[in-house]
Scaffold this active site. Structure first.
Site, PDB file in Angstrom:
ATOM      1  NE  ARG A 182      35.955  -5.769  30.703  1.00 60.06           N
ATOM      2  CZ  ARG A 182      35.443  -5.714  31.923  1.00 60.06           C
ATOM      3  NH1 ARG A 182      35.177  -4.570  32.474  1.00 60.06           N
ATOM      4  NH2 ARG A 182      35.215  -6.827  32.584  1.00 60.06           N
TER       5      ARG A 182
ATOM      6  CD  GLU B 199      35.630 -14.282  46.078  1.00 57.76           C
ATOM      7  OE1 GLU B 199      35.426 -13.673  45.015  1.00 57.76           O
ATOM      8  OE2 GLU B 199      34.984 -14.132  47.119  1.00 57.76           O
TER       9      GLU B 199
HETATM   10  P1  AMP Z   1      41.502  -8.258  39.328  1.00 56.27           P
HETATM   11  O1  AMP Z   1      42.317  -9.448  38.901  1.00 56.27           O
HETATM   12  O2  AMP Z   1      40.686  -8.522  40.567  1.00 56.27           O
HETATM   13  O3  AMP Z   1      42.351  -6.999  39.502  1.00 56.27           O
HETATM   14  O4  AMP Z   1      40.417  -8.006  38.190  1.00 56.27           O
HETATM   15  C1  AMP Z   1      40.714  -7.250  37.100  1.00 56.27           C
HETATM   16  C2  AMP Z   1      39.865  -7.554  35.891  1.00 56.27           C
HETATM   17  O5  AMP Z   1      38.483  -7.816  36.190  1.00 56.27           O
HETATM   18  C3  AMP Z   1      39.887  -6.359  34.981  1.00 56.27           C
HETATM   19  O6  AMP Z   1      40.384  -6.804  33.751  1.00 56.27           O
HETATM   20  C4  AMP Z   1      38.474  -5.865  34.836  1.00 56.27           C
HETATM   21  O7  AMP Z   1      38.165  -5.879  33.465  1.00 56.27           O
HETATM   22  C5  AMP Z   1      37.610  -6.840  35.615  1.00 56.27           C
HETATM   23  N1  AMP Z   1      36.902  -6.191  36.763  1.00 56.27           N
HETATM   24  C6  AMP Z   1      37.109  -6.457  38.076  1.00 56.27           C
HETATM   25  N2  AMP Z   1      36.329  -5.712  38.863  1.00 56.27           N
HETATM   26  C7  AMP Z   1      35.575  -4.941  38.046  1.00 56.27           C
HETATM   27  C8  AMP Z   1      34.560  -3.937  38.240  1.00 56.27           C
HETATM   28  N3  AMP Z   1      34.156  -3.568  39.475  1.00 56.27           N
HETATM   29  N4  AMP Z   1      34.030  -3.331  37.171  1.00 56.27           N
HETATM   30  C9  AMP Z   1      34.434  -3.681  35.923  1.00 56.27           C
HETATM   31  N5  AMP Z   1      35.365  -4.619  35.657  1.00 56.27           N
HETATM   32  C10 AMP Z   1      35.936  -5.252  36.697  1.00 56.27           C
END
Ligand code: AMP
Length: 178
Positions: free
Chosen positions: A64, A101
């Site tokens: 995305r 995780e």
């Molecule tokens: P992180 O590595 O935990 O910061 O996860 C980021 C990625 O996971 C991003 O590229 C988002 O596209 C996806 N993501 C994580 N949490 C959400 C959420 N609550 N809603 C939509 N996409 C999410």
């Protein structure tokens, strides 16, 4: 930086799905933005304004991060580099392993696409825990470039991703915060 009108319009457009894809997650669906090309243009203009004159290239995180990242790079007239999940890019690649995780993951770029000394914007649609973005920043730095900025459409502040990114000393911007 974003106008009140842009923030309001995005808040009305992005849909929240509680407990998707697993219980406890508030899933933010950005896909309705692409039904409104005028809104999409405003988002790109806002994200490009944050980075104008401050970066030499944009790195987008699969998948995305590509939806807005490429348009930001085009608006800034700088290169766009894909950060992909392992195994999708032909060798040679630069890679970075990071913990999830459960288990671990690897992200990669084509070797040589990021140039030493470049000021890099790392972009993704949403900052949650920051795990993926932190790995992306390490991947950029190990190739001799500097992470100058991070940008996101959405930051989920309770998950403290911003804190994980602070050590890179880069500017951080998200249009919306939940
Ligand atoms: P992180 O590595 O935990 O910061 O996860 C980021 C990625 O996971 C991003 O590229 C988002 O596209 C996806 N993501 C994580 N949490 C959400 C959420 N609550 N809603 C939509 N996409 C999410």
């Amino acid at each position: 930086m974003a106008s009140k009108e842009l923030i309001k319009k995005l808040e009305e457009t992005i849909e929240n799905f509680p407990d998707f894809p697993v219980p406890g997650i508030q899933f933010k669906d950005i896909s309705p933005i692409f039904l409104d090309s005028k809104l999409y243009k405003h988002v790109i203009a806002d994200l490009a304004a944050f980075s104008k004159g401050k970066v030499d290239a944009v790195c987008g995180i699969e998948s995305r991060g590509y939806l807005f990242g490429i348009a930001i790079a085009v608006a800034l007239e700088v290169p766009f580099i894909l950060i992909r999940k392992a195994g999708k890019l032909p060798p040679p690649v630069a890679s970075e392993k990071y913990d999830l995780e459960y288990g671990s993951a690897i992200i990669e770029t084509r070797e040589g696409q990021i140039k030493p000394g470049q000021r890099i914007l790392i972009h993704d649609d949403l900052l949650a825990t920051g795990g993926t973005t932190e790995a992306a920043a390490k991947l950029v730095e190990k190739q001799g470039a500097n992470v100058s900025q991070f940008s996101f459409l959405i930051g989920l502040k309770d998950l403290k991703g911003h804190e994980k990114l602070r050590k890179f000393g880069a500017e951080i911007y998200n249009i919306l915060e939940y």
